[in-house]
Scaffold this motif. Sequence first.
Motif, PDB file in Angstrom:
ATOM      1  N   GLU A 188       0.848  -1.188   0.000  1.00  0.00           N
ATOM      2  CA  GLU A 188       0.000   0.000   0.000  1.00  0.00           C
ATOM      3  C   GLU A 188       0.887   1.243   0.000  1.00  0.00           C
ATOM      4  O   GLU A 188       1.898   1.311   0.708  1.00  0.00           O
ATOM      5  N   HIS A 206      -5.607  -6.205   3.885  1.00  0.00           N
ATOM      6  CA  HIS A 206      -5.846  -6.518   2.475  1.00  0.00           C
ATOM      7  C   HIS A 206      -5.330  -7.902   2.111  1.00  0.00           C
ATOM      8  O   HIS A 206      -6.024  -8.690   1.448  1.00  0.00           O
ATOM      9  N   SER A 207      -4.114  -8.223   2.540  1.00  0.00           N
ATOM     10  CA  SER A 207      -3.523  -9.514   2.172  1.00  0.00           C
ATOM     11  C   SER A 207      -4.271 -10.669   2.824  1.00  0.00           C
ATOM     12  O   SER A 207      -4.382 -11.753   2.233  1.00  0.00           O
ATOM     13  N   LEU A 210      -7.388 -11.184   0.798  1.00  0.00           N
ATOM     14  CA  LEU A 210      -7.045 -11.786  -0.487  1.00  0.00           C
ATOM     15  C   LEU A 210      -6.736 -13.267  -0.330  1.00  0.00           C
ATOM     16  O   LEU A 210      -7.114 -14.087  -1.171  1.00  0.00           O
ATOM     17  N   LEU A 243     -12.494 -11.188  -9.615  1.00  0.00           N
ATOM     18  CA  LEU A 243     -12.011 -10.457  -8.443  1.00  0.00           C
ATOM     19  C   LEU A 243     -10.496 -10.276  -8.510  1.00  0.00           C
ATOM     20  O   LEU A 243      -9.967  -9.180  -8.263  1.00  0.00           O
ATOM     21  N   PHE A 244      -9.792 -11.349  -8.866  1.00  0.00           N
ATOM     22  CA  PHE A 244      -8.337 -11.257  -8.927  1.00  0.00           C
ATOM     23  C   PHE A 244      -7.875 -10.446 -10.137  1.00  0.00           C
ATOM     24  O   PHE A 244      -6.864  -9.743 -10.054  1.00  0.00           O
ATOM     25  N   SER A 246      -9.329  -7.876 -11.193  1.00  0.00           N
ATOM     26  CA  SER A 246      -9.496  -6.492 -10.758  1.00  0.00           C
ATOM     27  C   SER A 246      -8.433  -6.099  -9.732  1.00  0.00           C
ATOM     28  O   SER A 246      -7.805  -5.043  -9.835  1.00  0.00           O
ATOM     29  N   THR A 247      -8.227  -6.971  -8.750  1.00  0.00           N
ATOM     30  CA  THR A 247      -7.275  -6.662  -7.683  1.00  0.00           C
ATOM     31  C   THR A 247      -5.857  -6.491  -8.206  1.00  0.00           C
ATOM     32  O   THR A 247      -5.102  -5.639  -7.734  1.00  0.00           O
ATOM     33  N   LYS A 252      -4.431  -0.731 -10.943  1.00  0.00           N
ATOM     34  CA  LYS A 252      -4.246  -0.713  -9.487  1.00  0.00           C
ATOM     35  C   LYS A 252      -2.783  -0.920  -9.101  1.00  0.00           C
ATOM     36  O   LYS A 252      -2.317  -0.378  -8.099  1.00  0.00           O
ATOM     37  N   ASP A 281      -3.996  -8.107 -17.071  1.00  0.00           N
ATOM     38  CA  ASP A 281      -4.619  -8.365 -15.770  1.00  0.00           C
ATOM     39  C   ASP A 281      -4.777  -9.873 -15.540  1.00  0.00           C
ATOM     40  O   ASP A 281      -4.537 -10.375 -14.437  1.00  0.00           O
TER      41      ASP A 281
END
Length: 510
Positions: A188, A206-207, A210, A243-244, A246-247, A252, A281
């Motif tokens: 971050e 966050h981790s 995830l 989801l992954f 995007s993450t 990002k 991505d």
Amino acid sequence: MGSLLQILLALFISVIGALYLLGSFRRRRAGEPPLDKGPIPWFGHVLEFRKDTAKFLQRMKDKHGDIFTVQLGGFYFHFITDPLSFGSVVKEARTKLDFTKFAEQLVARVFGYNSMEIEHKVLQASSTKHLMGDGLVVMTQAMMSNLQNLMLHSVGSGDDKQWQETGLFTYSYNIVFRAGYLALFGNESVKSTGTLDKAKEIDRQHSDELFKEFRKYDQLFPNLAYGVLGPSEKMEAERLKRLFWSTLSVQKMRSRDNISLWVSDQQQVRDEQGMQEFMQDRFMFLLLWASQGNTGPAAFWLLLYLMKHPDAMNAVKKEVEEILRETGQEVKRGGPLIELTRDMLLKTPILDSAVEETLRLTAAPVLTRAVLQDMTINMASGQEYKIRKGDRVAVFPYIAVQVDPEVYPDPYTFKYDRFLTPDGNKKTDFYKGGKKLKYYNMPWGAGTTMCPGRFFATNELKQFLFLMLSYFDFELKNPNEEIPGIDIRRWGFGSMQPTKDIQFRYRLRF
């Protein structure tokens, strides 16, 4: 960490295995001429292979010898089970034995990622540069920083002095995955949070979130690879992939600090090659899965074996303490956190042996090659076998050598010093039929598909164990509980996972 291509090749043979239930299966000796009639289904063997690949291949080896052939989904797979003959596969030129085309097709089908023509070249070059040599120094420092944040953030605060109880597999996988993810994909940004402490707190939160999502995908993966997901599971797998994507999206990633050069270089090359961002991505998720799906489970097995073998634990702990003394570091209340450098991690022969023994027992990749032209396989026995263009050649080192009692007496018993000489150096002399083996343990694969991230992955394991031994008291909740079995659904995917978790408790020493 497993080599991306190595894991994908293992995945390929596993997906082909799904065709057993839909198509044909037949065993024959290598070199036998093509069948005159259509394939003959051997349904008993189909079910046996699908249920337990290793058991089936061991039975075929016992019955048919060092090389045998099975017809899977329209292809003849020639399994070589003599480790003295592995060089015929490992050293063969890519003009004859290739490992990329069908892996690329599989990646497109399972991950939705379309590979570049220079995919293998880019992966190898970037991995060699950033996960070995001087690049490994940087990666080791990044891993250490993130392990400290996840494991030791409350040191000196008065928190976590009480025993914490959880599953050993869950704990080990969680910590190693999260630290590896942050080391590779960045932290971050301090600019967005205002303070370093706040950024570290967000990294922890966050981790952890995830990892929970990754485990959902990880648990679906065997059935996803075999193509037998139910409707609700397919929807969940699709949700997780999105989801992954995007993450880990390029957009990002641009806002994060400390992204590894290993990741950023590969993104840059794909960008220069004109790859669309949505495809980049998807590659990032593929990279996360390939890099972080094996080290956490390996950490579980290593820690469990040491806890179940006090002599091994004492020997490794003594070595860890000696390394810290030699570098003038001491773990004490109010003192600075210890730092582990790559050079320190090169001085641990006992721990290295324990790691290699753990991988011998629990790592089971499949090495597969596509035959591009008619050729001859030369066995160490002097026999020659004609292999036709379009066939496949496969090696499963787990049964071929890693648990062979002739190579490793009492092969299913953990012996932490099995890879040590009497004078304490690394042992490399192992024999089969009186002949020294070059390929005696192959958790990382071999040849052109040998995992280029193996040094970083080994360091991840060793750093995790260093911190556990240095900062924590820990014990099994039930010391007499048996070591859980291996989840046989995951044969061929790399590090195996247990059939169940095993409870342990831990606490900070101060």
